[in-house]
Scaffold this motif. Sequence first.
Motif, PDB file in Angstrom:
ATOM      1  N   HIS A 292      -5.841  -3.095   1.990  1.00  0.00           N
ATOM      2  CA  HIS A 292      -6.770  -2.243   1.217  1.00  0.00           C
ATOM      3  C   HIS A 292      -6.359  -0.762   1.208  1.00  0.00           C
ATOM      4  N   ASP A 293      -5.698  -0.309   2.290  1.00  0.00           N
ATOM      5  CA  ASP A 293      -5.297   1.111   2.321  1.00  0.00           C
ATOM      6  C   ASP A 293      -3.871   1.308   1.794  1.00  0.00           C
ATOM      7  N   GLN A 294      -3.395   0.332   1.043  1.00  0.00           N
ATOM      8  CA  GLN A 294      -2.063   0.376   0.410  1.00  0.00           C
ATOM      9  C   GLN A 294      -0.910   0.200   1.394  1.00  0.00           C
ATOM     10  N   THR A 295      -1.236  -0.096   2.665  1.00  0.00           N
ATOM     11  CA  THR A 295      -0.167  -0.403   3.620  1.00  0.00           C
ATOM     12  C   THR A 295       0.421  -1.764   3.265  1.00  0.00           C
ATOM     13  N   MET A 296       1.741  -1.845   3.286  1.00  0.00           N
ATOM     14  CA  MET A 296       2.355  -3.145   2.987  1.00  0.00           C
ATOM     15  C   MET A 296       2.958  -3.720   4.270  1.00  0.00           C
ATOM     16  N   SER A 310       7.857  -5.705   9.014  1.00  0.00           N
ATOM     17  CA  SER A 310       7.860  -4.243   8.871  1.00  0.00           C
ATOM     18  C   SER A 310       6.538  -3.774   8.285  1.00  0.00           C
ATOM     19  N   VAL A 311       6.155  -2.573   8.702  1.00  0.00           N
ATOM     20  CA  VAL A 311       4.954  -1.954   8.138  1.00  0.00           C
ATOM     21  C   VAL A 311       5.418  -0.788   7.277  1.00  0.00           C
ATOM     22  N   ILE A 312       4.946  -0.764   6.016  1.00  0.00           N
ATOM     23  CA  ILE A 312       5.399   0.267   5.088  1.00  0.00           C
ATOM     24  C   ILE A 312       4.160   0.971   4.540  1.00  0.00           C
ATOM     25  N   ARG A 313       4.094   2.270   4.746  1.00  0.00           N
ATOM     26  CA  ARG A 313       2.893   2.993   4.274  1.00  0.00           C
ATOM     27  C   ARG A 313       3.098   3.620   2.893  1.00  0.00           C
ATOM     28  N   ASN A 314       4.324   3.638   2.420  1.00  0.00           N
ATOM     29  CA  ASN A 314       4.597   4.256   1.121  1.00  0.00           C
ATOM     30  C   ASN A 314       4.020   3.393  -0.017  1.00  0.00           C
ATOM     31  N   GLU A 316       4.571   3.308  -3.036  1.00  0.00           N
ATOM     32  CA  GLU A 316       5.536   2.877  -4.063  1.00  0.00           C
ATOM     33  C   GLU A 316       6.369   1.684  -3.619  1.00  0.00           C
ATOM     34  N   ALA A 317       6.200   1.304  -2.360  1.00  0.00           N
ATOM     35  CA  ALA A 317       7.069   0.253  -1.806  1.00  0.00           C
ATOM     36  C   ALA A 317       6.966  -1.050  -2.594  1.00  0.00           C
TER      37      ALA A 317
END
Length: 358
Positions: A292-296, A310-314, A316-317
């Motif tokens: 929900h917070d756009q974390t992938m 992996s945790v990706i906070r960007n 645009e990922a």
Amino acid sequence: MSARSMEGNNQVAAPTQARSASVPNTKGPDVKPRLLLMGLRRSGKSSIASVVFHKMPPNETLFLESTTRIQKDSIHSFMDFQVWDFPGQLEYFESAFDLEDIFGSLGALVWVIDAQDDYLDSVARLNRTILTVQQFYPGINIEVFIHKVDGLSDEYRTDTFQDIVQRISDELSDAGYENAPVHYYLTSIYDYSVFEAFSKVIQKLIPNLSTLENLINTLANNCGFEKTYLFDVLSKIYIASDTRPVDMACYEMCSDYIDVIVDISELYSWDHPVRKRLGDQIQEAESHVVLHDQTMIHLMEMNKYLCLVSVIRNPEAKDKRGLIDMNCRTFQDALNEVFSRSWEERSTAQVGSATANK
Ligand SMILES: Nc1nc2c(ncn2[C@@H]2O[C@H](COP(=O)(O)OP(=O)(O)OP(=O)(O)O)[C@@H](O)[C@H]2O)c(=O)[nH]1
């Protein structure tokens, strides 16, 4: 040592000089590093082994029987090793026991202290154990799990930790050991702390850890990952991660995601008689989810045993999945080269040529 000689053989073969066992020999097919779980009765040794290596739900450990003989568990994974669970009442420094058999090919000694109980007796026994082990096998890592901290307040937890560390350090420095390899962890089977602690213990046994960390760092920097873990799928301990600080919430998220993917894979991976393949299938599972917070969270299976999460906070990922996947595949190639388990190929080839020569 075989179980038989543990029980009744009075032959003593105490080592007469110091041996170094700090870097276990994992190169040969026959030598598996060994983790010894020791501590007083009911301190939680079998529970830890069952939760970490056999996926037992923590609540079910309430019904575990007391261990009466040494339980030897062989773990076959990215690296084969053994876990020996010792009965709490066992006096292994008695003459009936062969120290070389117990500590000879040791990877680490994990001492479990029940922090909810009176721990003075356990600390005294641990001190005796460390002094003996230091005398004969100075390179062995001693890992102290200050366990069952789930029932303790933060303040009491910190006090207990400091008190135990102090008592052990004092005893060791009185005996002249200033830099003994003793490490401490606060653990509980009711959260992820025991997995985190075991991850650290296992990492010390991996000969190529720094190479792995360098590879993961390069990958994480190039792809803008916030945190990356290389997990052992079966036990969910992580065998390496990038060198950014570990964030428990991040670790929990990644660990839970593995469970989701394993469950889904089990549901859909069996061969259905009616189902038709749409085309060539990739061998390893690959998956991502955007929270929900756009974390992938991005997961890619690396081989039979390992997966990279992996945790990706960007934000645009999600548009750059192709690039991320490609980089992860390159990492996979490098990883499988590092873990090619070349000794297995060698021994298979030797068996093959021996058979051919007959
Ligand atoms: N609260 C709490 N209880 C735990 C934890 N770990 C284990 N226990 C409980 O401690 C009790 C003893 O655990 P065991 O694993 O049987 O202890 P052990 O050290 O193997 O005991 P022996 O086999 O007698 O040497 C069980 O009732 C477990 O449920 C923990 O992290 N927190």
